[in-house]
Motif scaffolding. Sequence first.
Motif, mmCIF file in Angstrom:
data_model
loop_
_atom_site.group_PDB
_atom_site.id
_atom_site.type_symbol
_atom_site.label_atom_id
_atom_site.label_comp_id
_atom_site.label_asym_id
_atom_site.label_seq_id
_atom_site.Cartn_x
_atom_site.Cartn_y
_atom_site.Cartn_z
ATOM 1 N N GLY A 187 0.805 -1.225 0.000
ATOM 2 C CA GLY A 187 0.000 0.000 0.000
ATOM 3 C C GLY A 187 0.829 1.262 0.000
ATOM 4 O O GLY A 187 0.295 2.356 0.155
ATOM 5 N N THR A 188 2.134 1.116 -0.142
ATOM 6 C CA THR A 188 3.105 2.220 -0.205
ATOM 7 C C THR A 188 3.139 3.056 1.081
ATOM 8 O O THR A 188 3.658 4.162 1.100
ATOM 9 N N LEU A 189 2.598 2.501 2.150
ATOM 10 C CA LEU A 189 2.682 3.222 3.421
ATOM 11 C C LEU A 189 4.049 3.005 4.054
ATOM 12 O O LEU A 189 4.509 3.794 4.861
ATOM 13 N N ASP A 190 4.681 1.916 3.695
ATOM 14 C CA ASP A 190 5.983 1.560 4.262
ATOM 15 C C ASP A 190 6.938 1.283 3.104
ATOM 16 O O ASP A 190 6.504 0.919 2.009
ATOM 17 N N ASN A 191 8.230 1.503 3.365
ATOM 18 C CA ASN A 191 9.220 1.262 2.313
ATOM 19 C C ASN A 191 9.797 -0.136 2.435
ATOM 20 O O ASN A 191 10.018 -0.615 3.537
ATOM 21 N N ALA A 192 10.072 -0.735 1.293
ATOM 22 C CA ALA A 192 10.777 -2.013 1.304
ATOM 23 C C ALA A 192 12.256 -1.721 1.490
ATOM 24 O O ALA A 192 12.751 -0.667 1.094
ATOM 25 N N THR A 193 12.966 -2.654 2.123
ATOM 26 C CA THR A 193 14.411 -2.477 2.269
ATOM 27 C C THR A 193 15.095 -2.755 0.930
ATOM 28 O O THR A 193 15.993 -2.045 0.523
ATOM 29 N N SER A 194 14.623 -3.787 0.257
ATOM 30 C CA SER A 194 15.113 -4.018 -1.109
ATOM 31 C C SER A 194 14.046 -4.787 -1.881
ATOM 32 O O SER A 194 13.096 -5.300 -1.296
ATOM 33 N N GLY A 195 14.257 -4.876 -3.162
ATOM 34 C CA GLY A 195 13.286 -5.571 -3.998
ATOM 35 C C GLY A 195 12.508 -4.598 -4.856
ATOM 36 O O GLY A 195 12.571 -3.390 -4.662
ATOM 37 N N GLN A 196 11.814 -5.177 -5.821
ATOM 38 C CA GLN A 196 11.102 -4.358 -6.789
ATOM 39 C C GLN A 196 9.597 -4.486 -6.571
ATOM 40 O O GLN A 196 9.098 -5.578 -6.317
#
Lengths: 258, 404
Positions: free
Chosen positions: A55-64
Amino acid sequence: MVEKIIKINNLVKVYGVEVKNEVLHGLDLEINKGEFMSIIGPSGSGKSTLLNILGTLDNATSGQIIINDEDISYFNEKKLALFRNKNIGFVFQFHHLLPEFSSAENVMMPYWINNGIADDSLKERAYELLKLVELEGFEEKIITKLSGGQKQRVAIARALMNKPAILMADEPTGNLDSETTERVYELLRNINAELNTTFIIVTHDRHIAARSDRVIEMIDGYIERDIYTHQEREEKEWQEFAPSYCFLCEDEDKKEIK
Amino acid sequence: MWFEIKVAWRFLKSGKTQSFLILLGIIIGVSVQTFLGSLIGGLQQDLLDQTVGTSPHITIMSEDQTPRPLQIKNEKMVRLITFSDKDEGINRWQEIENNVRGIKEITAISPTINGSGFALRGQKNLAIVIRGVNIEQADQIYYINNRILEGNYDIGGNKILIGSKLAEELELKVGDSLKINSAAGISDRFIVNGIFNLGSADLNKSWIFMSLNRASTFLDLKDKVSNIELQVNDVFQAEELASLISKENTNIKAESWQENNQQLLTALQSQSSSSIVIQVFVIIAVTLGIASVLAVSVVQKSRQIGILKAMGATNRSVALVFLLQGAFLGIIGSIIGSFSGIGLSQLFVSLVRDEAGNPLFPVQVDPLFIIISITVATIAGMFAALIPARNSAHLSPMEVISNG
């Protein structure tokens, strides 16, 4: 071929800077457009984290992460906010409505945010959405005057305001009694059928999980199972392989809230 | 922007008690500011009026003449020129008068002859200051006509005007005759045609007015006058105009009231700066008040901020919501505060009066001052909201949503 609305590749999420705690370990997942999907799993399995990242509320550390053909991994804060506003509707466990505003105003809020205006130009649509969630006559009521189920339905109407392609819900019925849960489920399912909105629902409620098109079970940051159910399938059958935590956690959550 | 305005307004409205308290704080602050500003402004204007209102702002004299300031008991400052040498004086004064008349800032011109003498009656012999004037011209500076207690201000021929104190001491009435000796020893009799009160015991005791022609022959000044006295529109322009007049006319010098009233000017200046200090502290107090209320508000509204962000509100947008709240508090508080400050000054004026029922303190409401207060309070409000706004911008929607 079915259109993919979300694709994630090798998604990793690490919390903490000094004491690192990896909660998602390189997930790959594709979600079809119009799919009604549930994510289940025990507490701490990373299901809410996954939902928040999707939901784009949190950022991923890595990955697409590709949503609606856009790679959002490199979006800045402003671009993400706009993207979220246009493409994703949220329903949370605790309705999260603004108590300062009326039902209709809460429903119009996503439109106001996007357009920078706070007029009543889309009042008609807000009223229609409230009608859709069976809240006719409650449009001008202040949020604090509504019951729990009514609030949750306002939240659903709000999530639909900007006609999002994806609706994400984190325990949407976790705070409701079984009768209201049933009505909310029916509502979500109807919207899914009518508007072809993709649904991603984190839930402890096995009834809802059982009636989803697809169930993802997460355990310890991995996708343990990915099952395509069929609507015709009897609930009984599902119960046979329903994980035991679905029963336990449901009760635990209820206790916590009290 | 409308979205942010609406949300900011709703947030303020929803926290009624909180908004009311901080608004009250701003109102009190700004009204005290307005009240003090009006009072100090009024006092300064009054002091200025008393000092230079009915005395010349600029005195033109011959170049070698030295003026002597004289401190008078009731704290008014009045310039008095005494002559040691009667030959000094301004030649061709009509020409200078004409030149000066061309300056549009000058509101009154009065050629004057000054001299000293003695008033004799019975056994009494009192030192007096003889002032020869064209009464209509002098009236524009000294408002003699309005300050005649008995008789009238006609000084044709041998008629003179004397002060109330002198009349009392020499037991003179209108119509009596009075013998006057000039410093040069010339003696003559004059008829008292009016008794004035110029509001200063010293002037009432020593000054007598006679016509310019009569003074000229009596003091043997031939065709000269001692001074040309001027009043100007804006008293603070006097210094500038005086130097202009000195430059453009030969053999004379022009002195402004400021040169002999440095003390007063210093007093006015220190009053102004103390007023500024008070206002600065009021603004600081108001700013801190707004800042602390909004800081609490960010914490209280963190859930709403998180929700708005989850729905796609940008950091800039939520920060703006708090800046606007600060601005609203500032604008509303300072407008109400200004009006209640004006009301307070009017109340003060109507309550604090002397025995005669005249206001003891003059109060002057300066619209510019009010506009400045409102602007400053609004900017202070937004400034106060900066830190809370920054905090709100840094708030992650995740924190709120996962915590319920």
